[in-house]
Design a protein around this motif. Structure first.
Motif, short mmCIF file in Angstrom:
data_model
loop_
_atom_site.label_atom_id
_atom_site.label_comp_id
_atom_site.label_asym_id
_atom_site.label_seq_id
_atom_site.Cartn_x
_atom_site.Cartn_y
_atom_site.Cartn_z
N GLN A 27 0.83 -1.21 0.00
CA GLN A 27 0.00 0.00 0.00
C GLN A 27 0.87 1.27 0.00
OE1 GLN A 27 -2.67 -0.06 3.34
NE2 GLN A 27 -3.53 1.96 2.89
N LEU A 28 1.92 1.27 0.83
CA LEU A 28 2.80 2.44 0.90
C LEU A 28 3.61 2.61 -0.38
CD1 LEU A 28 4.05 2.11 4.61
CD2 LEU A 28 2.43 3.80 3.70
N LYS A 30 2.56 1.82 -3.38
CA LYS A 30 1.62 2.42 -4.34
C LYS A 30 1.52 3.92 -4.14
CE LYS A 30 -1.64 -1.25 -5.45
NZ LYS A 30 -2.74 -1.94 -4.81
N LYS A 31 1.54 4.33 -2.87
CA LYS A 31 1.36 5.75 -2.54
C LYS A 31 2.64 6.56 -2.73
CE LYS A 31 -0.38 8.59 1.26
NZ LYS A 31 -0.96 8.57 2.62
N HIS A 32 3.80 6.00 -2.35
CA HIS A 32 5.03 6.78 -2.30
C HIS A 32 6.08 6.37 -3.35
CE1 HIS A 32 3.84 8.61 1.53
NE2 HIS A 32 3.44 7.41 1.89
N GLU A 138 -6.74 5.44 6.09
CA GLU A 138 -6.07 6.72 5.79
C GLU A 138 -5.90 7.59 7.02
OE1 GLU A 138 -4.53 8.04 2.99
OE2 GLU A 138 -4.69 5.94 2.38
#
Length: 141
Positions: A27-28, A30-32, A138
């Motif tokens: 997940q991280l 994908k985000k960063h 979130e």
């Protein structure tokens, strides 16, 4: 025997922890972006942080995953580790320390975290891992 029962519970918790860590890592990333996220990172002091995100400002967000039955206990268990990762001599420059667990936050714990940030200037937060969607929620408390 009590010992084998304890060992089974312990290995079950390790599996839960590892699954949470893997899902949060994805997940991280994908985000960063994968260049900015690490797992089981050496702190340089012989300890390892569960997950790290490096910001463009070269400051770090440390995530410590706990699987105890209460949010309060998870914070208590994670706090010493997070302080060491962030402040032990030659430690990385941390901008946020985040305790992660599957437990729902309580109003008392929200107040407690706000008090720690206000009184000590410690950037300590809580994020819930939602086991139903197998992802970090979130909202940061």
């Amino acid at each position: 025997s009590a010992k084998s029962n304890y060992e089974k519970q312990s290995s079950d918790l390790d599996l839960v922890h590892n699954r949470m860590q893997t899902n949060i890592f994805k997940q991280l990333v994908k985000k960063h972006g994968k260049d900015y996220v690490g797992t089981e990172q050496e702190t340089g002091n012989g300890s390892q942080v569960d997950l790290v995100v490096r910001g463009s400002d070269e400051k770090f967000i440390f995530f410590e995953i706990k699987t105890s039955y209460s949010v309060r206990l998870c914070i208590r268990e994670a706090l010493g580790q997070l302080l060491e990762y962030a402040f032990f001599p030659k430690a990385a420059n941390a901008k946020k320390l985040i305790v992660v667990s599957p437990n729902h936050i309580t109003s008392d714990v929200k107040t407690y975290l706000e008090e720690i940030r206000e009184r000590f200037g410690l950037p300590l937060y809580y994020q819930r891992y939602n086991p139903e969607i197998e992802a970090l929620e979130e909202i940061e408390y």
